[in-house]
Design an enzyme around this catalytic site. Structure first.
Site, mmCIF file in Angstrom:
data_model
loop_
_atom_site.group_PDB
_atom_site.id
_atom_site.type_symbol
_atom_site.label_atom_id
_atom_site.label_comp_id
_atom_site.label_asym_id
_atom_site.label_seq_id
_atom_site.Cartn_x
_atom_site.Cartn_y
_atom_site.Cartn_z
ATOM 1 N N TRP A 359 0.840 -1.216 0.000
ATOM 2 C CA TRP A 359 0.000 0.000 0.000
ATOM 3 C C TRP A 359 0.865 1.253 0.000
ATOM 4 O O TRP A 359 0.383 2.335 -0.253
ATOM 5 C CB TRP A 359 -0.952 0.000 1.206
ATOM 6 C CG TRP A 359 -0.296 0.248 2.556
ATOM 7 C CD1 TRP A 359 0.884 -0.285 3.004
ATOM 8 C CD2 TRP A 359 -0.772 1.103 3.600
ATOM 9 N NE1 TRP A 359 1.152 0.165 4.279
ATOM 10 C CE2 TRP A 359 0.147 1.022 4.673
ATOM 11 C CE3 TRP A 359 -1.888 1.911 3.758
ATOM 12 C CZ2 TRP A 359 -0.008 1.723 5.871
ATOM 13 C CZ3 TRP A 359 -2.047 2.608 4.954
ATOM 14 C CH2 TRP A 359 -1.115 2.513 5.992
ATOM 15 N N ASP A 360 2.165 1.068 0.261
ATOM 16 C CA ASP A 360 3.127 2.173 0.215
ATOM 17 C C ASP A 360 2.949 2.978 -1.078
ATOM 18 O O ASP A 360 3.081 4.190 -1.098
ATOM 19 C CB ASP A 360 4.573 1.645 0.245
ATOM 20 C CG ASP A 360 4.877 0.766 1.448
ATOM 21 O OD1 ASP A 360 3.940 0.141 1.975
ATOM 22 O OD2 ASP A 360 6.052 0.694 1.853
ATOM 23 N N GLU A 496 0.802 -2.736 12.776
ATOM 24 C CA GLU A 496 1.075 -4.182 12.734
ATOM 25 C C GLU A 496 1.486 -4.766 14.082
ATOM 26 O O GLU A 496 1.841 -5.945 14.153
ATOM 27 C CB GLU A 496 2.140 -4.467 11.664
ATOM 28 C CG GLU A 496 1.633 -4.132 10.265
ATOM 29 C CD GLU A 496 2.652 -4.377 9.175
ATOM 30 O OE1 GLU A 496 3.834 -4.630 9.482
ATOM 31 O OE2 GLU A 496 2.265 -4.301 7.995
ATOM 32 N N LYS A 609 2.661 0.471 16.312
ATOM 33 C CA LYS A 609 3.865 0.520 15.476
ATOM 34 C C LYS A 609 3.913 1.805 14.646
ATOM 35 O O LYS A 609 4.972 2.380 14.433
ATOM 36 C CB LYS A 609 3.842 -0.698 14.539
ATOM 37 C CG LYS A 609 5.019 -0.802 13.595
ATOM 38 C CD LYS A 609 4.941 -2.068 12.743
ATOM 39 C CE LYS A 609 6.062 -2.140 11.729
ATOM 40 N NZ LYS A 609 5.919 -3.271 10.796
ATOM 41 N N GLN A 610 2.760 2.235 14.137
ATOM 42 C CA GLN A 610 2.722 3.328 13.164
ATOM 43 C C GLN A 610 1.314 3.908 13.170
ATOM 44 O O GLN A 610 0.395 3.294 13.710
ATOM 45 C CB GLN A 610 3.070 2.793 11.787
ATOM 46 C CG GLN A 610 2.065 1.786 11.224
ATOM 47 C CD GLN A 610 2.655 0.919 10.122
ATOM 48 O OE1 GLN A 610 3.171 -0.152 10.396
ATOM 49 N NE2 GLN A 610 2.563 1.385 8.893
#
Ligand code: BGC
Length: 780
Positions: A359-360, A496, A609-610
């Protein structure tokens, strides 16, 4: 040669050789032209070097543990022999060593002065580049000088087909402590290429290889051109390898210039029977030109690219260089002419993530291309169109309809996420559970169409992606009769650390968005392109009733967030998890794992994580109030570990949007310099190209304050004190908008082929931009 280079602000320099940083510089100094990327390894090689040349779109599986972006032969390799002694950094004393990447011109410059055991000093100066104008041509242009001797010199140039991918899988049960010099040799390696032909040609040598599982053939025609000296040329062919060596007498003080030229084609470009002739034609033509004639069009192409996408920061040369470094890597990794290739998570600069596409692309990189190189954006979306058959299989294999895009994608659209880590020790769930990629692709399609106005793409390709992704969701959502709502259980959102969750807000919200937008464009097609819609309806067995069902479903998708609330729960039950406060930060202000947290209890704590909820607030800015954005930024930022390089850029943008300016600046440093200072510690695996795209967004959407709201360009900029001004350009609906921002005002120049006016908003106020005029707007 040095005089060819651009001004200092465009240069990234390595001023001394350091073994420890060898692999890092190989990544940083990658050159490329979208057709391929080649790591910045030394021409003569070095122990512990990690050479890599990756041809965009050439994948193979065979014995590797998962499909690999194939490591192809290195077109830069050369060795220089002085009276039988090879010049390299091990056996010689190094009197001078410097390499410089010229971001503006796509050139990698090198100077090395070798002193061999007999005291002979040889100066080697070179420029290498992947030609951006003739994308099949690659060149090392070098000058050798005998500083204090006269001797017989031989240049050996080869194309070596015996190359391998690294599997990052220990070849030994217990990992012994190998010295860094040999460690890559000790990992298990995968062979992907086999011999087809090795030949001597009129102009040089030719090697053809083929991939072992996939049907690709790859041809390299190569020659060494030597000027101004009598020389003897010899060619060698052997299994999987060809070479040419050139020998001449070099007199004390004399310099000799030579060029290694290589032309590359694959069966992805032309029929395999034509590969050799294409390679030799391009090589032949290049040999007839002077070095300047080959270089000039390359430089002109670079100039055009920078005209489209440069960003200037007045008052901060370091930050400006970092931003340009990120843009350089975005430019060299994408190919607007190739509709079947995309961008792997490490671009074409290393083997991290095996060249797989995430998806980056749509969420982090696509905006850069949409607003500066729309043709490239289109090509990247065409890859998703062409890989739809794989995505359809994937949906079907799981009992669903439509297209489910794979979390990791290579050449076919089938899922290529490895189910286990390479050492077989840990399960990887992302492939099964990170479903949100499918909406990200629909999101990319509509972002592109809205910015460019390319409705032709929408009708011919994009609509099918929208409808097929909506069909996937409509068959995948889980209906819960007891609550009369649709849910998604056992999924993984962007964060994640939590691998198995129910009703991830990010995921569900985007599914709802995907269904609603797909329905909307279905009706738009019905009104504006009825015959194309009829064709699609037939092909996809779609009708009005099915689309009405998407809309009805969208209304009933469960989102655990109520009107009037401010804090959004990332997924059901998240607020009940253990709180382990972050108490320590490193010198870059990045958190250390707090005591009590470990790799195996990550799903029991609120640490993430993000960005996940914060990502949602960024991706769909129209749907949330300022108060909601602020409350969630403050709550989640305090719990984010930034263990993905994707994280800091989004925290820059949302930090600015929620008035957390100091944090925004810290995160910007982190994102913009991720590879230049190697702050994730793994730049050797390849460039963090999503962070590069995120850095562009941080500049334009963060500091530059640009957002598309209700299909209109809006601006609400903020600049740090030390920046006098920034400027950037945007492609918008066939026109071009040049923007500059300072603390007190914004300036706009709008150009449009039909001289249309453009309506924008600045800090909430309507502004009209007539074409070809500089319009200044005061800022509050
Ligand atoms: C991140 C993902 C990302 C992937 C590839 C992972 O570490 O969590 O969001 O897509 O890396 O960059």
């Amino acid at each position: 040669m040095r005089s060819l280079l651009s001004d200092k602000e465009w240069l990234v320099e390595e001023s001394a050789f350091n073994d420890e940083k060898l692999n890092y510089y190989e990544t940083i100094f990658t050159v490329g032209n979208g057709y391929l990327g080649t790591r910045g390894s030394l021409e003569e090689g070095h122990q512990a070097g990690l050479q890599g040349t990756y041809l965009n779109g050439v994948f193979d599986h065979h014995a590797s543990f998962i499909v690999d972006l194939v490591n192809a032969p290195d077109w830069t390799s050369l060795s220089i022999w002085v009276d039988g002694n090879r010049l390299d950094l091990h056996s010689c004393e190094i009197l001078e060593y410097r390499r410089i990447l010229d971001l503006k011109q796509g050139l990698l410059y090198r100077i090395t002065r070798f002193k061999d055991a007999a005291g002979r000093i040889t100066r080697y100066e070179s420029i290498r580049y992947a030609n951006f104008s003739q994308r099949h041509l690659f060149e090392v242009n070098a000058t050798l000088t005998a500083e204090n001797y006269s001797a017989d010199v031989t240049i050996e140039s080869d194309i070596d087909g015996q190359v391998y991918n690294i599997d990052l899988k220990p070849a030994y049960k217990v990992e012994p402590r190998f010295s860094p010099q040999v460690r890559w040799l000790k990992w298990s390696r995968s062979k992907h290429l086999a011999h087809v032909e090795a030949a001597t040609t009129d102009s040089g040598v030719y090697l053809e290889l083929k991939t072992l599982d996939r049907p690709h053939h790859i041809g390299y025609a190569s020659a060494v051109k030597v000027e101004g000296v009598d020389h003897r040329l010899q060619t060698q062919t052997q299994y999987e390898k060809v070479g040419a060596s050139v020998s001449f007498d070099l007199q004390e003080g004399q310099s000799v210039n030579f060029q290694k030229l290589t032309a590359i084609y694959t069966s992805r470009d032309v029929d395999k029977s034509q590969i050799r002739s294409h390679c030799t034609d391009v090589l032949q033509q290049a040999l007839q030109q002077s070095a300047e004639q080959r270089l000039q069009p390359h430089l002109e192409t670079w100039q055009r690219k920078w005209d489209d996408c440069d960003i200037r920061i007045d008052g901060d040369a370091e930050a400006n260089r970092a931003v340009r470094f990120n843009i350089y890597h975005l430019l060299i990794t994408a190919n607007e002419f190739d509709h079947r290739a995309n961008i792997g998570a490490k671009s074409l600069s290393g083997e991290g993530y095996k060249g797989h596409v995430f998806w980056d692309t749509e969420i982090f990189m696509l905006p850069f291309y949409i607003y500066t190189q729309p043709e490239t954006a289109r090509a990247l979306l065409m890859y998703r169109y062409h890989t739809m058959p794989g995505a359809r299989d994937y949906a079907r294999e799981n009992g669903n309809e439509g297209a489910r895009y794979p979390w990791e994608s290579a050449d076919t659209g089938h899922e290529v996420t490895p189910p286990w880590t390479a050492d077989g020790k840990e399960r990887i769930w992302t492939g099964e559970r990170e479903l949100h990629i499918t909406s990200a692709i629909a999101f990319g399609v509509l972002s592109y169409v809205n910015a460019t106005g390319d409705t032709g793409f929408l009708v011919d390709y994009g609509a099918e992606i929208l409808f097929e992704t909506a069909r996937f969701w409509s068959s995948r959502m889980e209906y819960k009769p007891e609550t009369d709502r649709y849910e998604l259980t056992d999924v993984e959102g962007p964060d994640e650390f939590h691998e198995l969750v129910d009703n991830s807000v990010y995921t569900n919200w985007l599914v709802k968005w995907n269904l609603q937008k797909s329905a909307r464009y279905y009706h738009w097609m019905k009104e504006n392109h009825p015959s194309e819609l009829a064709r699609l309806n037939q092909a996809l067995a779609l009708d009005d009733a099915a689309v009405a069902a998407w809309q009805a479903m969208a209304e009933k998708i469960y989102i655990p967030f109520k009107e009037g609330e401010e804090l959004i729960e990332q997924f059901e039950g998240y607020f009940q998890l253990d709180e382990i406060p972050i108490t320590e930060w490193d010198e870059n202000n990045m958190p250390f794992y707090p005591e009590g947290y470990n790799h195996f209890n990550s799903d029991t704590t609120t640490l993430i994580k993000q960005p996940d909820v914060v990502m949602l607030l960024y991706v769909l800015p129209d749907e949330f109030s300022d108060a909601v954005k602020r409350a969630n930024y403050e709550y989640y930022e305090a719990r984010t570990m930034h263990k993905s390089s994707l994280s800091p850029a989004i925290h820059t943008i949302m930090g600015i949007e929620t008035n957390h300016f100091e944090k925004a600046l810290q995160y910007f440093e982190r994102a913009a310099f991720v590879d230049l200072v190697d702050n994730q510690g793994n730049t050797l695996d390849g460039i963090h190209i999503a962070s590069a795209g995120g850095t562009w967004q941080a500049m334009v959407n963060g500091f530059g304050g640009m957002r598309v709201k209700n299909r209109k360009l809006t601006f609400k900029p903020w600049l740090p004190d030390k920046w006098g001004s920034i400027s950037y350009g945007l492609q918008w609906r066939s026109g071009r908008l040049d923007v500059s921002v300072s603390a007190a005002q914004m300036h706009f120049t709008w150009r449009h082929p039909d001289h249309q006016e453009l309506a924008i908003m600045v800090q909430g106020k309507d502004v009209s931009l007539p074409p070809n005029q500089l319009i200044s707007v005061a800022l509050n």
